[in-house]
Design an enzyme around this catalytic site. Structure first.
Site, PDB file in Angstrom:
ATOM      1  N   TYR A  44       2.253  28.273 -12.682  1.00 34.11           N
ATOM      2  CA  TYR A  44       2.801  29.090 -11.585  1.00 34.11           C
ATOM      3  C   TYR A  44       3.438  28.228 -10.482  1.00 34.11           C
ATOM      4  CZ  TYR A  44       2.314  31.897  -7.273  1.00 34.11           C
ATOM      5  OH  TYR A  44       2.513  32.518  -6.077  1.00 34.11           O
ATOM      6  N   ILE A  45       2.667  27.383  -9.840  1.00 35.01           N
ATOM      7  CA  ILE A  45       3.195  26.629  -8.698  1.00 35.01           C
ATOM      8  C   ILE A  45       4.111  25.500  -9.187  1.00 35.01           C
ATOM      9  CG2 ILE A  45       2.595  25.409  -6.573  1.00 35.01           C
ATOM     10  CD1 ILE A  45      -0.204  26.726  -6.744  1.00 35.01           C
ATOM     11  N   GLY A  67      -0.091  27.727 -19.133  1.00 38.79           N
ATOM     12  CA  GLY A  67       1.285  27.902 -18.654  1.00 38.79           C
ATOM     13  C   GLY A  67       2.161  28.538 -19.718  1.00 38.79           C
ATOM     14  N   TYR A 112     -15.349  23.693  -9.894  1.00 37.22           N
ATOM     15  CA  TYR A 112     -13.897  23.562  -9.664  1.00 37.22           C
ATOM     16  C   TYR A 112     -13.636  22.731  -8.404  1.00 37.22           C
ATOM     17  CZ  TYR A 112      -9.226  24.852  -8.054  1.00 37.22           C
ATOM     18  OH  TYR A 112      -7.944  24.816  -7.559  1.00 37.22           O
ATOM     19  N   PHE A 144      -4.286  26.431   0.436  1.00 38.22           N
ATOM     20  CA  PHE A 144      -5.111  27.610   0.632  1.00 38.22           C
ATOM     21  C   PHE A 144      -4.685  28.600  -0.465  1.00 38.22           C
ATOM     22  CE2 PHE A 144      -7.972  26.849   4.221  1.00 38.22           C
ATOM     23  CZ  PHE A 144      -7.714  25.500   4.319  1.00 38.22           C
ATOM     24  N   ASN A 145      -4.243  29.825  -0.204  1.00 41.88           N
ATOM     25  CA  ASN A 145      -3.935  30.731  -1.323  1.00 41.88           C
ATOM     26  C   ASN A 145      -2.439  30.776  -1.609  1.00 41.88           C
ATOM     27  OD1 ASN A 145      -6.627  31.507  -0.353  1.00 41.88           O
ATOM     28  ND2 ASN A 145      -6.460  33.049  -1.961  1.00 41.88           N
ATOM     29  N   HIS A 195      -6.039  36.578  -8.893  1.00 45.95           N
ATOM     30  CA  HIS A 195      -5.535  36.499  -7.520  1.00 45.95           C
ATOM     31  C   HIS A 195      -5.214  37.884  -6.964  1.00 45.95           C
ATOM     32  CE1 HIS A 195      -4.419  32.076  -8.456  1.00 45.95           C
ATOM     33  NE2 HIS A 195      -5.645  32.197  -7.981  1.00 45.95           N
ATOM     34  N   LEU A 196      -5.499  38.038  -5.672  1.00 46.02           N
ATOM     35  CA  LEU A 196      -5.460  39.368  -5.056  1.00 46.02           C
ATOM     36  C   LEU A 196      -4.079  40.026  -5.093  1.00 46.02           C
ATOM     37  CD1 LEU A 196      -6.755  41.645  -3.415  1.00 46.02           C
ATOM     38  CD2 LEU A 196      -6.376  40.268  -1.347  1.00 46.02           C
ATOM     39  N   ASP A 254     -18.249  33.466  -2.063  1.00 48.59           N
ATOM     40  CA  ASP A 254     -16.964  33.836  -1.469  1.00 48.59           C
ATOM     41  C   ASP A 254     -17.124  33.796   0.050  1.00 48.59           C
ATOM     42  OD1 ASP A 254     -14.681  34.326  -2.851  1.00 48.59           O
ATOM     43  OD2 ASP A 254     -15.028  36.465  -3.171  1.00 48.59           O
TER      44      ASP A 254
END
Ligand SMILES: NC(=O)c1ccc[n+]([C@@H]2O[C@H](COP(=O)([O-])OP(=O)(O)OC[C@H]3O[C@@H](n4cnc5c(N)ncnc54)[C@H](O)[C@@H]3O)[C@@H](O)[C@H]2O)c1
Length: 329
Positions: free
Chosen positions: A11-12, A36, A141, A169-170, A187-188, A283
């Site tokens: 993704y990134i 990926g 992790y 961060f996110n 992921h939200l 969390d």
């Protein structure tokens, strides 16, 4: 000279390769496609399918391409999976990274930009979180990433390897070409959008009784292109002969789960079916960066801090790629 991007099919990493290629840089992607997608790899990048811990392969890449730096995204990044399969995480994220860095140093490549994470802080005692905040991860992790930070510091002292570790961060949002396609997705924002599209289960809101204004957990969402720009600046810093650095990448603004759901409703014009669920263990209520050091050292400023703009970009990508990079991709 070329830049080696590990995890460039993820993704990134894929979004970053797009930015690097747009600057006219030569790019080599190393990705084992475990998480990926081949279709996410930029057409101008040379692609090698394999693992970062494959010493012979990394040495071959370094022989075939004159590398001046490595941007190391490749890792496993599911917190829950790291709890149930810690050995896999320490092997993939730490041991493989060690082999990668050893092989690069042996080939004379001494500049690394590394994807670290706010998970290295564990449960923060002070928010916003500055880089000087103690690091005590609460899952394998986070530990695997923290160990890589220490490994890089040791390689700096021993071998003169200079690095910038970027504690994201996110990550969120999409470019026109690159978006988030994880199976499973945890992921939200993509989950909220899948729920809005009627393509997923109801969105689970983990915890409604946190000590936050609306009782849900607060996170700092950074657009993936803003993250990419920080990596370009980090590369420039290293090429100027800059010292090794450990830097937060966040906007400094946090949004609650309910605020993200409201943004997803505004952007999509649809309902986002959701249901309350138990808090997930470990969390923290609030994870928000103090990004001032990245600004001071790199001159980095997020250009897309608006939550609606981030969610809009993810929604546009999802609309254009309803199956992500393809079924089973
Ligand atoms: N997504 C976030 O919000 C976030 C936050 C903090 C840190 N990070 C870190 O950023 C990096 C990229 O995250 P992402 O969300 O793009 O993840 P991703 O899973 O989409 O991408 C990771 C890529 O690395 C590849 N890979 C994994 N292990 C490999 C190995 N040993 N050899 C070769 N390729 C390998 C996978 O196939 C995948 O393409 C990761 O290191 C992650 O820990 C992500």
């Amino acid at each position: 000279m070329a830049v080696l991007v590990t995890g460039g099919a993820g993704y990134i990493g894929s979004a970053f390769v797009e930015q690097l290629a747009a600057k006219g840089e030569r790019v080599v992607v190393l990705d084992d496609l475990s998480r990926g997608h081949r279709a996410a790899v930029h057409s101008e990048a040379a692609f090698y399918q394999g693992r970062t811990g494959d010493r012979a392969l990394v040495a071959r890449i370094a022989r075939e391409h004159p590398l001046d730096a490595c941007v190391h995204f490749a890792a496993f990044a599911y917190v829950g999976e790291s709890v149930s399969e810690p050995g896999r995480y320490f092997d993939n994220n730490f041991t493989q990274a060690q082999v990668l860095f050893e092989t690069l140093v042996a080939a004379g490549v001494k500049r690394v930009v590394f994807s670290s994470t706010c998970a290295t802080y564990g449960v923060p005692t002070a928010v916003p979180i500055a880089e000087s905040h103690p690091q005590w991860p609460i899952n394998p992790y986070g530990w695997s990433k923290l160990f890589v930070e220490r490994l890089l510091e040791s390689f700096d002292r021993a071998h003169g390897l200079r690095f910038v570790a970027l504690r994201y961060f996110n990550a969120a949002g999409a470019t026109t070409r690159c978006g988030e396609h994880h199976e499973p997705e945890t992921h939200l924002i993509p989950l909220a959008l899948r729920a809005a599209a009627g393509r997923g289960a109801k969105l689970k809101v983990f915890g409604r009784d946190y000590d936050t204004p609306d009782g849900t957990a607060i996170r700092d969402y950074v657009h993936v292109s803003d993250l990419g720009e920080a990596h370009l600046l980090a590369l420039a810093h290293l090429r100027r002969g800059g010292d090794s650095e450990l830097l937060n990448l966040g906007t400094g603004t946090g949004y609650s789960v309910l605020e993200v759901i409201e943004a997803a409703k505004r952007v999509t014009g649809r309902d986002v079916p959701s249901e309350p669920a138990e808090r997930r263990e470990g969390d923290p209520p609030r994870l928000v960066a103090d990004p001032s050091r990245a600004r001071a050292v790199l001159g980095w400023e997020p250009k897309r801090p608006s939550l609606d703009a981030i969610v809009r970009s993810a929604w546009d990508w999802m609309q254009a790629h309803p199956d992500g990079y393809g079924p089973g991709a």
